[in-house]
Motif scaffolding. Sequence first.
Motif, mmCIF file in Angstrom:
data_model
loop_
_atom_site.group_PDB
_atom_site.id
_atom_site.type_symbol
_atom_site.label_atom_id
_atom_site.label_comp_id
_atom_site.label_asym_id
_atom_site.label_seq_id
_atom_site.Cartn_x
_atom_site.Cartn_y
_atom_site.Cartn_z
ATOM 1 N N ALA A 25 62.756 95.405 94.359
ATOM 2 C CA ALA A 25 64.083 94.795 94.306
ATOM 3 C C ALA A 25 64.703 94.759 95.696
ATOM 4 O O ALA A 25 65.316 93.760 96.088
ATOM 5 N N LEU A 26 64.533 95.840 96.464
ATOM 6 C CA LEU A 26 65.142 95.884 97.794
ATOM 7 C C LEU A 26 64.489 94.879 98.742
ATOM 8 O O LEU A 26 65.147 94.273 99.580
ATOM 9 N N HIS A 27 63.170 94.730 98.595
ATOM 10 C CA HIS A 27 62.462 93.842 99.532
ATOM 11 C C HIS A 27 62.858 92.380 99.373
ATOM 12 O O HIS A 27 62.645 91.582 100.275
ATOM 13 N N ARG A 28 63.432 92.036 98.192
ATOM 14 C CA ARG A 28 63.920 90.667 98.041
ATOM 15 C C ARG A 28 65.119 90.435 98.939
ATOM 16 O O ARG A 28 65.482 89.308 99.217
ATOM 17 N N ARG A 29 65.760 91.530 99.361
ATOM 18 C CA ARG A 29 67.009 91.401 100.117
ATOM 19 C C ARG A 29 66.814 91.703 101.593
ATOM 20 O O ARG A 29 67.774 91.754 102.341
ATOM 21 N N LEU A 30 65.593 91.957 102.031
ATOM 22 C CA LEU A 30 65.399 92.241 103.455
ATOM 23 C C LEU A 30 64.213 91.458 104.002
ATOM 24 O O LEU A 30 63.380 90.950 103.246
ATOM 25 N N ALA A 31 64.194 91.331 105.316
ATOM 26 C CA ALA A 31 63.058 90.703 105.979
ATOM 27 C C ALA A 31 62.597 91.623 107.091
ATOM 28 O O ALA A 31 63.408 92.309 107.712
ATOM 29 N N TYR A 32 61.290 91.652 107.310
ATOM 30 C CA TYR A 32 60.706 92.611 108.254
ATOM 31 C C TYR A 32 59.822 91.879 109.256
ATOM 32 O O TYR A 32 59.071 90.984 108.895
ATOM 33 N N VAL A 33 59.946 92.254 110.506
ATOM 34 C CA VAL A 33 59.043 91.740 111.537
ATOM 35 C C VAL A 33 58.409 92.932 112.243
ATOM 36 O O VAL A 33 59.112 93.714 112.875
ATOM 37 N N PRO A 34 57.089 93.126 112.108
ATOM 38 C CA PRO A 34 56.442 94.236 112.797
ATOM 39 C C PRO A 34 56.221 93.906 114.275
ATOM 40 O O PRO A 34 56.303 92.745 114.671
ATOM 41 N N GLY A 35 55.973 94.944 115.064
ATOM 42 C CA GLY A 35 55.758 94.730 116.490
ATOM 43 C C GLY A 35 54.420 94.065 116.759
ATOM 44 O O GLY A 35 54.256 93.326 117.719
ATOM 45 N N ASP A 36 53.460 94.352 115.889
ATOM 46 C CA ASP A 36 52.116 93.833 116.084
ATOM 47 C C ASP A 36 51.795 92.966 114.873
ATOM 48 O O ASP A 36 51.487 93.480 113.820
ATOM 49 N N VAL A 37 51.936 91.660 115.032
ATOM 50 C CA VAL A 37 51.735 90.766 113.892
ATOM 51 C C VAL A 37 50.264 90.366 113.839
ATOM 52 O O VAL A 37 49.712 89.874 114.816
ATOM 53 N N THR A 38 49.619 90.606 112.705
ATOM 54 C CA THR A 38 48.238 90.148 112.518
ATOM 55 C C THR A 38 48.258 89.062 111.452
ATOM 56 O O THR A 38 48.915 89.212 110.434
ATOM 57 N N LEU A 39 47.542 87.989 111.714
ATOM 58 C CA LEU A 39 47.518 86.878 110.759
ATOM 59 C C LEU A 39 46.099 86.684 110.240
ATOM 60 O O LEU A 39 45.145 87.215 110.800
ATOM 61 N N TRP A 40 45.961 85.932 109.179
ATOM 62 C CA TRP A 40 44.641 85.619 108.621
ATOM 63 C C TRP A 40 44.032 84.508 109.459
ATOM 64 O O TRP A 40 44.695 83.503 109.774
ATOM 65 N N ARG A 41 42.777 84.679 109.784
ATOM 66 C CA ARG A 41 42.127 83.770 110.723
ATOM 67 C C ARG A 41 42.161 82.324 110.251
ATOM 68 O O ARG A 41 42.325 81.417 111.044
ATOM 69 N N ASN A 42 42.014 82.114 108.927
ATOM 70 C CA ASN A 42 41.870 80.732 108.481
ATOM 71 C C ASN A 42 43.117 80.183 107.785
ATOM 72 O O ASN A 42 43.049 79.178 107.100
#
Lengths: 522, 299
Positions: free
Chosen positions: B74-91
């Motif tokens: 429930a709380l995560h619907r109300r917040l947004a998070y940006v980590p210092g080290d962003v890893t994305l999916w290659r494809n």
Amino acid sequence: MTALAGTGTLTRLALRRDRLAIPLWALVTGGLVASGPGSLGGLYDTAAARAELAASMTANSSMRSLYGPVFSDSLGGLVAWRFGTFGAVLAAVASLIVVVRHTREEEETGRQEMLSAGAVGRRAPLTAALLAALAVNAAAALLVLAGLAGQGLAGALALALAIGGTGMVFATVTALAAQLTESARLVRGIAAGVLGLAFVLRAAGDSGDASGDSVLTWLSPVGWAENVRAFAGERWWVLLLIAAAVLAQTLLAYALTARRDVGASFLATRPGPAAGRLTGAGALAWRLQRGSLLGWGLGFLLGGLVFGGMVEGAADLVGDNAKAREIFERMGGQEALTDAFLATMVSLFGMLAALYAVGAVLRAHAEETSGRAEPLLAASLGRLRWAAGHLVPAFAGSAAILALSGLGLALSYGHDAGAVLGASLAQLPAVWTLASVAVLLWGAVPRAAGAAWGAAGLCLALGWIGPALDLPRAVLDLSPYAHLPRLPGGDVARTPLLLLTALAAALTAAGLTALRRRDAQL
Amino acid sequence: MTNALAVTGLHKSFGRTHALDGLDLTVATGEVHGFLGPNGAGKSTAIRVLLGLLRADSGTVRLLGGDPWADAVALHRRLAYVPGDVTLWRNLSGGEVIDLYGRLRGTGPDPARRAELIERFELDPTKKGRTYSKGNRQKVALVAAFASDAELLVLDEPTSGLDPLMEEVFRDCVREARDRGRTVLLSSHILGEVETLCDRVSIVRKGRTVESGSLAELRHLTRTSVSAELAGTPGGLDRLPGVHGLRAEGPKVRLQVDTDKLEPVLAALLAAGVRSLTSTPPTLEELFLRHYADTEVAS
């Protein structure tokens, strides 16, 4: 249920990421089994021919250890016998890979952290991974059902559920393993170890007991698939056993995942030394590869010890009727059967060793694409020396694990130690050939390096089920294993061994030349 | 005013390592709160506890009025998070990832806002994850976070890969978020960024909060640099309380003084006749360095 919030989105993410891999695994697993009636039906087109095959195969313990006993000589029964175990193992491997990819690997890379910061329940990532595995297994099962429905709907349904169910058993085994350790690589190792153990237990059980009801067989989930007895008076309740195992393991994995931190595990990571003793690229590569080599070596030694202990019983006459005796004599009697059993085991280890070798070569590729090799190559380290650091464990390591399997066989068999050890090492040129294919792909077409797994898998499939399909010689000869002398017992033909070794050397050299010329994949 | 975030006495250990050792943190609704500390101070661990990714060993944590572990979804619907080290999916493409994070927050991002942010951050959303540079991966996460219009933005060193121009865009986005009444927790090493953006800061060290307050309050606890050119010679400057590093060269005087003891020093300087005077409040950087140097000595 908030614990499952976000499961739909995560499942779509998993299916999107694996939109090629999932259909491909399903097609290979299901398609192979579904092709059974066509290939076997052409070969054994009369009831008499099928009865003959069933009797001789059930009488032969080395055949039983690979495929299990033949429970019915109907065409459907023969397909279930020849392809059932293989299909179940393939489904298990596919499930293992899919589940690790969407659970521990996501946590290890840190991607899970940002996903879990969304409205994602604690059970959602695991559930999405299991649903992705379910997609593979359900699609494979549907193909099996469609391909075999003509042989009897009940049998086709039983075989389809047995194969898909075994896949799900190992999907949940992997889900459990993913809770235990922080390294995705180690999770794969643990789950593959469980699968290997399950296969060995079933092989040992069936080798000693033609009824399929040995305790060892019943201890193994791979044995359960066989004991569903598709097309041979289906035992539907065995499917309940499979379902219970899947359910129990899912609940346990859920309980564990809800109790732990994201990214953490139940086996704690120990601190490392404060000062480094790694002296160079070779030492680093060895450090990265030694864990896997140790695991494979241990598995091969134990496997060798188990199978070696079965050699004596292998030549025992199965059943005492005249028909069985006749088959027994025709197969060459005691000595020939013992040799045949040993040769079958040796070639099984040989084919499995290729998986280790390909994995070790592709470890270098993973180092490269992950960017970890970049600072190394930027230091005073040539590409060839860097590559050599990984290729030595791959090539010398495969020799070591084959020697360990031979040692295990020889120790518990207790006779002809030299011949058994020699036979094991004679597999090496074929293993090296597949490893060198991996080197060539990595060097020349790095984006397709993963195809080396395909090559190794194809050779395994050709060696395991090819002979029964009576494929054209030209197709069977694609596998380097087809050119190896059958040892012990056969002639030690040196020419093919030398030619394969030379081929491996040439492919490796070509791969390394290409590696030196191309851009690093960063 | 309610608190978006209230943490008291938070402890978290990993084996024998005490990552958090009684951390306190209060962030009021609608403020931009700087979260400072040296590497390994426990900032990221604290943020992961706030996100319910790690379970606290002890202490109380209230996030947007809920328990971050029990009410995570429930709380995560109300917040947004940006980590210092962003890893994305290659494809997966950047655009796909932005929408994925949006959907995981419940509602997808507002298309107009998403397009505007992509434009402002100069992000190409069609590129695949493996081809993005570190800065561009970070932009993907930032666009997803700012497009979400969440009540609370948790940003863990979000600008470590951005170029100065993009950093400026980031600062504008944070200001706009505050103007819309959003709360921002900004963990950062870039003190200039914290100084220009944050209403209040908390400084952590070795898993504990060592200082917390508005920049003005914190400055009050530290030293102001004063340099003056005088007509005469001031007597007894070095005997005044709170004076440090006094250097006098003829008519020129340089000194540092504890900010709350500034008045007597100015009086003494005035008495000697002032020709020119500059007084510089401590930068956050000085504050930061001094604080750590002091604690280092104390520990």
